[in-house]
Design an enzyme around this catalytic site. Sequence first.
Site, PDB file in Angstrom:
ATOM      1  CG  HIS A  90       0.843  -6.959   2.393  1.00 20.90           C
ATOM      2  ND1 HIS A  90       0.149  -5.619   2.190  1.00 20.90           N
ATOM      3  CD2 HIS A  90       1.667  -7.407   1.285  1.00 20.90           C
ATOM      4  CE1 HIS A  90       0.234  -5.757   0.795  1.00 20.90           C
ATOM      5  NE2 HIS A  90       1.233  -6.617   0.342  1.00 20.90           N
ATOM      6  CD  GLU A 122      -1.492  -9.959   4.687  1.00 19.11           C
ATOM      7  OE1 GLU A 122      -1.465  -8.945   5.510  1.00 19.11           O
ATOM      8  OE2 GLU A 122      -1.909  -9.986   3.733  1.00 19.11           O
ATOM      9  CG  HIS A 154      -1.801  -1.419   1.237  1.00 20.02           C
ATOM     10  ND1 HIS A 154      -2.573  -1.802   0.418  1.00 20.02           N
ATOM     11  CD2 HIS A 154      -1.789  -2.399   2.227  1.00 20.02           C
ATOM     12  CE1 HIS A 154      -3.149  -3.016   0.873  1.00 20.02           C
ATOM     13  NE2 HIS A 154      -2.383  -3.416   1.693  1.00 20.02           N
TER      14      HIS A 154
END
Length: 323
Positions: A205, A287, A113
């Site tokens: 992430h 993640e 992001h």
Amino acid sequence: MSYTGPDFDPPPERRSRRGPLTVALAALVCGGLLGWGVYAATGGADDKGAGAKAEGSPPAAPRTPSPAASSPAGSASPSAEDGTSPAARTPSASAPAAAGPLKGKVVVIDPGHNPTNAEHTTEINRQVDVGTHRKECDTTGTSTDDGYAEAEFTLDVAHRMRALLQRQGATVKLTQDRNRPFGPCVDERARIGNAAKADAVVSIHADGSGAGNRGFHVILPGPVNAGEADTRAIVEPSRALGARIAGNFVRVTGTAPSNYIGGGTGLVTRKDLGGLNLSTVPKVFIECGNMRDSKDAALLTSGAWRQKAAQGISEGIVSFLRG
């Protein structure tokens, strides 16, 4: 990366798979990488697991974090880590590599992001081709309940990783460093690693699952051959990279593998991620934890823990590149 994040399909169901974490940790830390390698060689987990994220739903912008939330106590500034200012960093530039065991190796770090994606919703909602289908360019990502944004977390960990890997002699490039208004899109993120001829790429992430869902998982590319996507040559080396990152992440951080996806292994194989589908070099996603769980959030917002996360991921990369 939230469940409304990029590159994910809706989960068919959500299951809690807490499992015997003590046994899993012992296998990862003591039995370590051999066990991970055997698992990867058998094909990994189903790519339709409970941690899949919805596509097509509009991304919800995380609450704007306060300065205190953006830089939690214990956080080290980027300049303190590697001696450069944030403005000096670009995806295509890297400080001269030091002499070390990774001299001549190129590592691309993809901080998931972008902190300013929420200001460019039209642009990030634009559809891009990821080989198997079309999907959003990017999303805003998730955040903790207190407003610490995933995009801030990913950049912080990326800066820490860059410093560690440069000390090993690697040339390190970031796909973005808060130096562009939004993105890059998921297809461009893959192509940045390809253009760099990277020896390894890791996309950083943090998840946005439900409370009580805890732990990390590493996402591996599945075999895809459609449109511009052809992962067949990178599936095996990416599995080796992911297994080494997972084993070292457990060892350094003490964090258990996810209790809600991956069956307690910490490894998940997916075929719908544009960042993996379009890669031509070994690449995985990690993640690092679940921002929506209070216990995981306490770790993710700790600068000391983020340093351990960066070290665990980096040591996995070093092990892969030297192995």
